[in-house]
Design a protein around this motif. Structure first.
Motif, mmCIF file in Angstrom:
data_model
loop_
_atom_site.group_PDB
_atom_site.id
_atom_site.type_symbol
_atom_site.label_atom_id
_atom_site.label_comp_id
_atom_site.label_asym_id
_atom_site.label_seq_id
_atom_site.Cartn_x
_atom_site.Cartn_y
_atom_site.Cartn_z
ATOM 1 N N VAL A 190 1.019 -0.583 0.201
ATOM 2 C CA VAL A 190 -0.232 0.515 -0.392
ATOM 3 C C VAL A 190 1.214 1.493 -0.066
ATOM 4 O O VAL A 190 0.222 2.454 -0.922
ATOM 5 C CB VAL A 190 -1.119 -0.173 1.918
ATOM 6 N N GLU A 191 2.137 1.832 0.592
ATOM 7 C CA GLU A 191 3.012 2.496 1.230
ATOM 8 C C GLU A 191 3.741 2.434 -0.284
ATOM 9 O O GLU A 191 3.926 4.205 -0.938
ATOM 10 C CB GLU A 191 4.262 2.169 1.774
ATOM 11 N N LYS A 192 3.550 2.034 -0.869
ATOM 12 C CA LYS A 192 4.372 2.133 -2.460
ATOM 13 C C LYS A 192 3.352 2.040 -3.572
ATOM 14 O O LYS A 192 2.979 2.720 -4.491
ATOM 15 C CB LYS A 192 5.175 -0.041 -2.987
ATOM 16 N N LEU A 193 2.618 1.219 -3.152
ATOM 17 C CA LEU A 193 1.110 2.036 -4.146
ATOM 18 C C LEU A 193 1.068 3.975 -4.288
ATOM 19 O O LEU A 193 0.793 4.375 -5.588
ATOM 20 C CB LEU A 193 0.050 1.032 -3.947
ATOM 21 N N LEU A 195 0.614 6.208 -7.096
ATOM 22 C CA LEU A 195 -0.251 7.749 -7.329
ATOM 23 C C LEU A 195 -0.014 8.897 -6.827
ATOM 24 O O LEU A 195 -0.615 9.637 -7.683
ATOM 25 C CB LEU A 195 -1.741 6.157 -7.325
ATOM 26 N N TRP A 196 0.682 8.920 -5.634
ATOM 27 C CA TRP A 196 1.111 10.383 -5.689
ATOM 28 C C TRP A 196 1.762 11.091 -5.673
ATOM 29 O O TRP A 196 1.710 13.199 -6.236
ATOM 30 C CB TRP A 196 1.438 10.781 -3.962
ATOM 31 N N THR A 197 2.300 10.484 -6.503
ATOM 32 C CA THR A 197 3.543 11.280 -7.403
ATOM 33 C C THR A 197 3.372 12.127 -8.853
ATOM 34 O O THR A 197 3.739 13.010 -8.921
ATOM 35 C CB THR A 197 4.696 10.636 -7.940
ATOM 36 N N ASP A 198 2.632 12.024 -9.315
ATOM 37 C CA ASP A 198 1.384 12.549 -10.048
ATOM 38 C C ASP A 198 0.085 12.740 -10.235
ATOM 39 O O ASP A 198 -0.498 12.079 -9.788
ATOM 40 C CB ASP A 198 1.703 12.020 -11.197
ATOM 41 N N PRO A 199 -0.396 14.408 -9.555
ATOM 42 C CA PRO A 199 -1.686 14.702 -9.658
ATOM 43 C C PRO A 199 -2.384 13.907 -10.395
ATOM 44 O O PRO A 199 -3.889 14.234 -10.445
ATOM 45 C CB PRO A 199 -1.263 16.101 -9.523
ATOM 46 N N PRO A 222 -7.611 8.338 -7.974
ATOM 47 C CA PRO A 222 -7.454 8.599 -6.537
ATOM 48 C C PRO A 222 -7.396 7.324 -6.182
ATOM 49 O O PRO A 222 -7.488 6.331 -6.657
ATOM 50 C CB PRO A 222 -8.920 9.295 -5.818
ATOM 51 N N LEU A 223 -6.933 6.696 -4.402
ATOM 52 C CA LEU A 223 -7.023 5.908 -4.482
ATOM 53 C C LEU A 223 -8.037 5.498 -3.095
ATOM 54 O O LEU A 223 -7.360 5.930 -2.011
ATOM 55 C CB LEU A 223 -5.406 5.297 -3.936
ATOM 56 N N ILE A 224 -8.359 4.461 -2.724
ATOM 57 C CA ILE A 224 -9.243 4.358 -1.605
ATOM 58 C C ILE A 224 -8.179 2.863 -0.506
ATOM 59 O O ILE A 224 -8.989 1.566 -1.388
ATOM 60 C CB ILE A 224 -10.647 4.002 -2.063
ATOM 61 N N VAL A 225 -8.153 3.290 0.301
ATOM 62 C CA VAL A 225 -7.676 2.240 0.836
ATOM 63 C C VAL A 225 -9.073 1.793 2.369
ATOM 64 O O VAL A 225 -9.002 2.650 2.665
ATOM 65 C CB VAL A 225 -6.196 2.339 1.678
ATOM 66 N N VAL A 226 -8.996 0.460 1.615
ATOM 67 C CA VAL A 226 -10.118 0.235 2.930
ATOM 68 C C VAL A 226 -9.142 -1.369 3.870
ATOM 69 O O VAL A 226 -8.506 -1.897 3.679
ATOM 70 C CB VAL A 226 -10.531 -0.827 1.775
ATOM 71 N N ARG A 227 -9.430 -1.204 5.462
ATOM 72 C CA ARG A 227 -8.834 -1.988 6.517
ATOM 73 C C ARG A 227 -10.256 -2.480 6.604
ATOM 74 O O ARG A 227 -10.829 -2.002 7.224
ATOM 75 C CB ARG A 227 -7.562 -1.664 6.336
ATOM 76 N N SER A 228 -10.116 -3.832 7.306
ATOM 77 C CA SER A 228 -10.671 -4.351 8.015
ATOM 78 C C SER A 228 -10.508 -5.570 8.792
ATOM 79 O O SER A 228 -9.888 -6.448 7.817
ATOM 80 C CB SER A 228 -12.271 -5.169 7.152
ATOM 81 N N ALA A 229 -11.214 -5.615 9.975
ATOM 82 C CA ALA A 229 -10.952 -6.546 10.625
ATOM 83 C C ALA A 229 -12.124 -7.377 11.873
ATOM 84 O O ALA A 229 -12.190 -6.418 12.361
ATOM 85 C CB ALA A 229 -9.343 -6.809 11.627
ATOM 86 N N GLY A 230 -12.449 -9.073 11.511
ATOM 87 C CA GLY A 230 -13.787 -8.503 12.289
ATOM 88 C C GLY A 230 -14.099 -7.485 12.695
ATOM 89 O O GLY A 230 -15.388 -6.899 11.583
ATOM 90 N N PHE A 231 -15.701 -7.067 13.759
ATOM 91 C CA PHE A 231 -15.951 -5.876 14.173
ATOM 92 C C PHE A 231 -15.546 -4.372 13.329
ATOM 93 O O PHE A 231 -16.261 -3.478 13.567
ATOM 94 C CB PHE A 231 -17.118 -5.957 15.227
#
Length: 527
Positions: free
Chosen positions: A151-154, A158-162, A166-175
């Motif tokens: 995720v950091e590399k991605l 994507l940030w280097t070029d305006p 856009p990037l949506i980063v989703v994280r989930s575990a349990g509730f």
């Protein structure tokens, strides 16, 4: 048919009108939300999803149904029995042992035959190494539970070029879950804010003022008197007031009460609701019409001065708007909107008032066109939409994913202002860090130590909230529950649609979801 000629009632009531096409019938309800422009943006979008988990397919379900153009599931994962049990877009036991992405795409495609879907079974890491430009060929990139280094590399790529998506980063575990939308700048013309445009009662344009002053209130028919729109009443009474108060509107509480009394004195019958409405809206008479502060602030953005931006069209329009507000006629205001609120009036009075506003709005739109850069190639419909919504335009400035977790000052502020959101967010960050490259589930003690490393010394997270969050993540560090996936699917897809259509205002920060105690919150909003 000649004027006055009668028509057969059966012919009139059974006249066949043009039927809406199939697409309009299919998307009728959502077209009421974002209109044809928003639907076109959806239908031309290309979405890349870096997973085919239960959460990822739930997100895609809510994007395929409204009609995106294309989606790709990039995921090399082989379906397990766990996947078959919690992902509705797999063929149960028949999918076990097969590529999960390839199994999910056909079932997602059944939701909408107008959407193109493909599966790519390469790993995200391999694509980043061999073909980084691949990610920039999409409108939006969505990841779910991707390991932290990837995720950091991605996000950096994507940030280097305006102009990158856009990037949506989703994280989930349990509730527990959180998601973040990475973008440089997001410009919104149609924010659909509840703030209504000004009616300019304190600065009436000539035709409105002339109409208000032309009415002989004392000699009007009693029925007509009871149907004067409150806008006209307020303009008339305010002008009468100014003549005896040195050209000033009511200045203090006593004068405002006297102004309302003057409105009541004009009533010729106790039940004239239009005058009651005028009294209820009397504040409009002493509220100065100007440029709203949140719009005026946009004029000082660096991009408005000609710097390169991802959306030069928006900033060209914004620059023209700034010049419009500097004019003396109209008097330092935004372009007039032809939209009027509902009010007590008969049809003829309301239509006449609406005509006055529309004519003036057309005149001011022509002035706005003249202020545009002559070299700007902007669609006339876009200009009209911008002028119509000038009172509600928005510009959001974002930051790269992960920067918040490295900003000790922002962390300290967030912990004070949003303790429970901060606790859950940093617990999820700790889980993501510890599970990257490790197959063993982290212990509660390991999660706590990692949280403390992230926030740094001297910052105390709320003990109960942090303990609860860590307990849930230690209990189910890799769990992708169907009910949580369904909730996240709707929430993330909603924000994705805002980003794609550039309508409504998306969440700017980390949206934290806790379905143990059933709350959501936002933390880490860029300053």
């Amino acid at each position: 048919m000649a004027p006055g000629e009668s028509q057969d009632i059966e012919v009139v009531t059974t006249a066949i009108h043009a039927q809406p096409d199939n697409k309009t019938r299919r998307y009728d309800r959502q077209l009421r939300l974002w209109a044809a422009t928003g639907q076109h943006a959806l239908e031309t979008s290309r979405i890349l999803v870096l997973s085919s988990s239960a959460t990822s397919t739930s997100i895609m379900k809510n994007l395929v149904l409204p009609g995106i153009g294309h989606f790709t599931l990039l995921d090399p994962t082989i379906t397990t029995a766990r996947d078959a049990g919690n992902n509705f877009f797999l063929a149960g036991p028949d999918s076990i042992g097969k590529h999960r992405a390839q199994e999910a795409v056909p079932l997602l495609g059944e939701l909408n035959d107008g959407v193109e879907g493909t599966a790519d079974v390469r790993s995200v890491h391999d694509v980043l190494e061999s073909d980084p430009a691949y990610f920039k060929s999409f409108s939006l990139v969505i990841s779910h539970n991707l390991d932290s280094p990837t995720v950091e590399k991605l996000s950096r790529l994507l940030w280097t070029d305006p102009l990158s998506p856009p990037l949506i980063v989703v994280r989930s575990a349990g509730f527990l879950a959180d998601f973040y939308i990475q973008f440089h700048e997001h410009d919104i013309i149609e924010s659909h804010t509840e703030t209504a445009p000004s009616l300019r009662i304190d600065k009436p344009f000539p035709s409105l003022l002339g109409h208000a002053l032309s009415l002989e209130l004392a000699n009007m028919d009693i029925t007509d008197h009871g149907h004067i729109p409150y806008v006209v009443i307020l303009v008339r009474v305010l002008e009468d007031w100014k003549r005896s108060h040195n050209g000033l509107p009511p200045q203090n509480y006593a004068e405002k009460q006297a102004f309302k009394a003057a409105l009541r004195d004009l009533k010729r019958k106790p039940d004239e609701e239009n005058f009651d409405e005028a009294e209820a809206q009397a504040y409009r008479a002493w509220t100065t019409t100007g440029v709203p502060s949140d719009v005026a602030q946009l004029f000082t953005l660096p991009a408005a001065s000609g710097n390169s931006t991802p959306n030069s069209t928006f900033h060209t329009l914004l620059h023209a708007l700034q010049k419009f507000t500097e004019l003396d006629d109209p008097p330092h205001v935004l372009p007039l909107s032809s939209t009027l609120p509902d009010m007590k009036a008969d049809t003829s009075s309301y239509v006449h008032l609406q005509t006055l506003y529309k004519t003036r709005a057309d005149e001011e739109r022509a002035i706005f066109f003249d202020l545009l850069d002559k070299n700007a190639d902007i669609d006339e419909g876009v200009v009209e939409t911008f002028v119509k919504n000038a009172h509600a335009i928005r510009v959001l400035r974002g930051r790269r994913w992960g920067e918040f977790d490295a900003d000790k000052e922002a962390i300290a502020s967030a912990v004070v202002g949003y303790p429970r959101e901060s606790a859950s967010h940093f617990a999820l960050s700790a889980l993501s860090n510890l599970t990257s490259g490790s197959t063993a589930p982290p212990t509660a003690d390991a999660l706590l130590a990692e949280v403390q490393r992230i926030v740094g010394p001297g910052i105390e997270l709320p003990e109960k909230e942090l303990t609860d969050a860590i307990g849930e993540l230690a209990r189910a560090p890799t769990s992708d529950l169907p009910n949580v996936a369904a909730f996240l699917g709707g929430l993330v897809a909603q924000e994705a649609i805002k980003i794609i259509t550039k309508q409504y205002v998306p969440i700017n920060g980390y949206c934290v979801v806790d379905l143990v105690d059933t709350w959501t919150g936002v933390v880490g909003t860029p300053a």
